[in-house]
Write a protein that holds these residues in place. Sequence first.
Motif, PDB file in Angstrom:
ATOM      1  N   GLU A  27       0.864  -1.180   0.000  1.00  0.00           N
ATOM      2  CA  GLU A  27       0.000   0.000   0.000  1.00  0.00           C
ATOM      3  C   GLU A  27       0.898   1.226   0.000  1.00  0.00           C
ATOM      4  O   GLU A  27       1.641   1.460   0.950  1.00  0.00           O
ATOM      5  N   PHE A  28       0.861   1.996  -1.066  1.00  0.00           N
ATOM      6  CA  PHE A  28       1.687   3.191  -1.197  1.00  0.00           C
ATOM      7  C   PHE A  28       0.883   4.419  -0.801  1.00  0.00           C
ATOM      8  O   PHE A  28      -0.263   4.586  -1.219  1.00  0.00           O
ATOM      9  N   GLY A  29       1.496   5.291   0.005  1.00  0.00           N
ATOM     10  CA  GLY A  29       0.856   6.522   0.442  1.00  0.00           C
ATOM     11  C   GLY A  29       1.698   7.190   1.509  1.00  0.00           C
ATOM     12  O   GLY A  29       2.887   6.930   1.625  1.00  0.00           O
ATOM     13  N   THR A  30       1.071   8.065   2.289  1.00  0.00           N
ATOM     14  CA  THR A  30       1.751   8.711   3.410  1.00  0.00           C
ATOM     15  C   THR A  30       0.774   8.841   4.568  1.00  0.00           C
ATOM     16  O   THR A  30      -0.444   8.779   4.378  1.00  0.00           O
ATOM     17  N   ASN A  31       1.313   9.033   5.750  1.00  0.00           N
ATOM     18  CA  ASN A  31       0.475   9.184   6.942  1.00  0.00           C
ATOM     19  C   ASN A  31      -0.313  10.494   6.937  1.00  0.00           C
ATOM     20  O   ASN A  31      -1.355  10.582   7.566  1.00  0.00           O
ATOM     21  N   VAL A  54      -2.396 -12.830   4.534  1.00  0.00           N
ATOM     22  CA  VAL A  54      -1.857 -11.912   3.530  1.00  0.00           C
ATOM     23  C   VAL A  54      -0.965 -10.887   4.230  1.00  0.00           C
ATOM     24  O   VAL A  54      -1.396 -10.212   5.160  1.00  0.00           O
ATOM     25  N   ARG A  55       0.252 -10.792   3.787  1.00  0.00           N
ATOM     26  CA  ARG A  55       1.189  -9.801   4.332  1.00  0.00           C
ATOM     27  C   ARG A  55       0.821  -8.426   3.776  1.00  0.00           C
ATOM     28  O   ARG A  55       0.639  -8.263   2.570  1.00  0.00           O
ATOM     29  N   HIS A  56       0.715  -7.429   4.652  1.00  0.00           N
ATOM     30  CA  HIS A  56       0.327  -6.065   4.280  1.00  0.00           C
ATOM     31  C   HIS A  56       1.466  -5.136   4.661  1.00  0.00           C
ATOM     32  O   HIS A  56       1.813  -5.019   5.831  1.00  0.00           O
ATOM     33  N   VAL A  57       2.058  -4.468   3.673  1.00  0.00           N
ATOM     34  CA  VAL A  57       3.173  -3.555   3.915  1.00  0.00           C
ATOM     35  C   VAL A  57       2.772  -2.178   3.413  1.00  0.00           C
ATOM     36  O   VAL A  57       2.457  -2.000   2.234  1.00  0.00           O
ATOM     37  N   LYS A  58       2.766  -1.204   4.317  1.00  0.00           N
ATOM     38  CA  LYS A  58       2.454   0.175   3.958  1.00  0.00           C
ATOM     39  C   LYS A  58       3.764   0.906   3.700  1.00  0.00           C
ATOM     40  O   LYS A  58       4.584   1.045   4.596  1.00  0.00           O
ATOM     41  N   VAL A  59       3.923   1.354   2.471  1.00  0.00           N
ATOM     42  CA  VAL A  59       5.172   1.978   2.035  1.00  0.00           C
ATOM     43  C   VAL A  59       4.968   3.475   1.918  1.00  0.00           C
ATOM     44  O   VAL A  59       4.143   3.944   1.120  1.00  0.00           O
ATOM     45  N   GLU A  60       5.723   4.240   2.713  1.00  0.00           N
ATOM     46  CA  GLU A  60       5.687   5.695   2.607  1.00  0.00           C
ATOM     47  C   GLU A  60       6.279   6.078   1.259  1.00  0.00           C
ATOM     48  O   GLU A  60       7.426   5.743   0.957  1.00  0.00           O
ATOM     49  N   GLY A  62       6.774   8.927  -2.160  1.00  0.00           N
ATOM     50  CA  GLY A  62       7.053  10.321  -2.473  1.00  0.00           C
ATOM     51  C   GLY A  62       8.078  10.422  -3.577  1.00  0.00           C
ATOM     52  O   GLY A  62       8.598   9.408  -4.052  1.00  0.00           O
ATOM     53  N   PRO A  63       8.378  11.641  -4.000  1.00  0.00           N
ATOM     54  CA  PRO A  63       9.362  11.833  -5.060  1.00  0.00           C
ATOM     55  C   PRO A  63      10.697  11.182  -4.706  1.00  0.00           C
ATOM     56  O   PRO A  63      11.170  11.277  -3.578  1.00  0.00           O
ATOM     57  N   GLY A  64      11.254  10.500  -5.672  1.00  0.00           N
ATOM     58  CA  GLY A  64      12.564   9.884  -5.491  1.00  0.00           C
ATOM     59  C   GLY A  64      12.556   8.578  -4.720  1.00  0.00           C
ATOM     60  O   GLY A  64      13.618   8.014  -4.459  1.00  0.00           O
ATOM     61  N   ARG A  65      11.391   8.083  -4.349  1.00  0.00           N
ATOM     62  CA  ARG A  65      11.312   6.799  -3.648  1.00  0.00           C
ATOM     63  C   ARG A  65      11.284   5.690  -4.707  1.00  0.00           C
ATOM     64  O   ARG A  65      10.319   5.584  -5.466  1.00  0.00           O
ATOM     65  N   PRO A  66      12.314   4.870  -4.756  1.00  0.00           N
ATOM     66  CA  PRO A  66      12.442   3.924  -5.871  1.00  0.00           C
ATOM     67  C   PRO A  66      11.359   2.847  -5.947  1.00  0.00           C
ATOM     68  O   PRO A  66      10.971   2.462  -7.048  1.00  0.00           O
ATOM     69  N   LEU A  67      10.852   2.362  -4.827  1.00  0.00           N
ATOM     70  CA  LEU A  67       9.877   1.279  -4.905  1.00  0.00           C
ATOM     71  C   LEU A  67       8.570   1.763  -5.534  1.00  0.00           C
ATOM     72  O   LEU A  67       8.024   1.116  -6.429  1.00  0.00           O
ATOM     73  N   GLY A  68       8.092   2.905  -5.105  1.00  0.00           N
ATOM     74  CA  GLY A  68       6.881   3.464  -5.703  1.00  0.00           C
ATOM     75  C   GLY A  68       7.060   3.773  -7.177  1.00  0.00           C
ATOM     76  O   GLY A  68       6.162   3.536  -7.991  1.00  0.00           O
ATOM     77  N   ARG A  69       8.230   4.302  -7.539  1.00  0.00           N
ATOM     78  CA  ARG A  69       8.473   4.605  -8.943  1.00  0.00           C
ATOM     79  C   ARG A  69       8.527   3.325  -9.769  1.00  0.00           C
ATOM     80  O   ARG A  69       8.069   3.296 -10.908  1.00  0.00           O
ATOM     81  N   PRO A  77      -4.082   6.536  -1.951  1.00  0.00           N
ATOM     82  CA  PRO A  77      -3.319   5.309  -1.796  1.00  0.00           C
ATOM     83  C   PRO A  77      -3.441   4.436  -3.047  1.00  0.00           C
ATOM     84  O   PRO A  77      -4.461   4.425  -3.727  1.00  0.00           O
ATOM     85  N   THR A  78      -2.368   3.727  -3.333  1.00  0.00           N
ATOM     86  CA  THR A  78      -2.362   2.706  -4.368  1.00  0.00           C
ATOM     87  C   THR A  78      -2.047   1.391  -3.692  1.00  0.00           C
ATOM     88  O   THR A  78      -1.039   1.289  -2.978  1.00  0.00           O
ATOM     89  N   LEU A  79      -2.907   0.400  -3.888  1.00  0.00           N
ATOM     90  CA  LEU A  79      -2.701  -0.933  -3.339  1.00  0.00           C
ATOM     91  C   LEU A  79      -2.324  -1.864  -4.478  1.00  0.00           C
ATOM     92  O   LEU A  79      -3.039  -1.939  -5.489  1.00  0.00           O
ATOM     93  N   VAL A  80      -1.185  -2.537  -4.324  1.00  0.00           N
ATOM     94  CA  VAL A  80      -0.716  -3.486  -5.322  1.00  0.00           C
ATOM     95  C   VAL A  80      -0.781  -4.869  -4.679  1.00  0.00           C
ATOM     96  O   VAL A  80      -0.150  -5.106  -3.651  1.00  0.00           O
ATOM     97  N   PHE A  81      -1.550  -5.766  -5.291  1.00  0.00           N
ATOM     98  CA  PHE A  81      -1.769  -7.116  -4.779  1.00  0.00           C
ATOM     99  C   PHE A  81      -0.865  -8.067  -5.552  1.00  0.00           C
ATOM    100  O   PHE A  81      -0.965  -8.161  -6.778  1.00  0.00           O
ATOM    101  N   LEU A  82       0.021  -8.738  -4.813  1.00  0.00           N
ATOM    102  CA  LEU A  82       1.012  -9.600  -5.445  1.00  0.00           C
ATOM    103  C   LEU A  82       0.896 -11.035  -4.939  1.00  0.00           C
ATOM    104  O   LEU A  82       0.626 -11.259  -3.759  1.00  0.00           O
ATOM    105  N   GLN A  83       1.153 -11.972  -5.828  1.00  0.00           N
ATOM    106  CA  GLN A  83       1.230 -13.378  -5.477  1.00  0.00           C
ATOM    107  C   GLN A  83       2.551 -13.900  -6.025  1.00  0.00           C
ATOM    108  O   GLN A  83       2.794 -13.801  -7.227  1.00  0.00           O
TER     109      GLN A  83
END
Length: 110
Positions: A27-31, A54-60, A62-69, A77-83
């Motif tokens: 889950e990508f977003g910010t507090n 299901v493992r749930h990881v909230k990823v902060e 923003g600009p320059g954050r490589p995982l979100g890019r 928020p953007t939720l990406v569901f992976l298997q």
Amino acid sequence: MTYTASFVPETLTRAEVDASVGPLVLEFGTNWCGWCRGAQPLIAAAFDQTGAGVRHVKVEDGPGRPLGRSFKVKLWPTLVFLQEGQEVARLVRPGDAESIVQALQQLTSP
């Protein structure tokens, strides 16, 4: 695993996500994001209903954050569901718990 309450700075690399085993929701977003805060009751309700295992990881994000890019996240928020490290569903600014439940079921159905 159950619903995770707060976004944290990136703790995973894309290589680790791609190599992950089992179901995972990023889950990508910010507090401080109003859209993210507004979606939390929906996300929590969906995880309470069908998120067992299901493992749930909230990823902060923003600009320059490589995982979100690397996932081409544009809105929160953007939720990406992976298997097994492969994307099976994506929700951007979900408006109801049912759409989240349906995406979670894609991860937990045999």
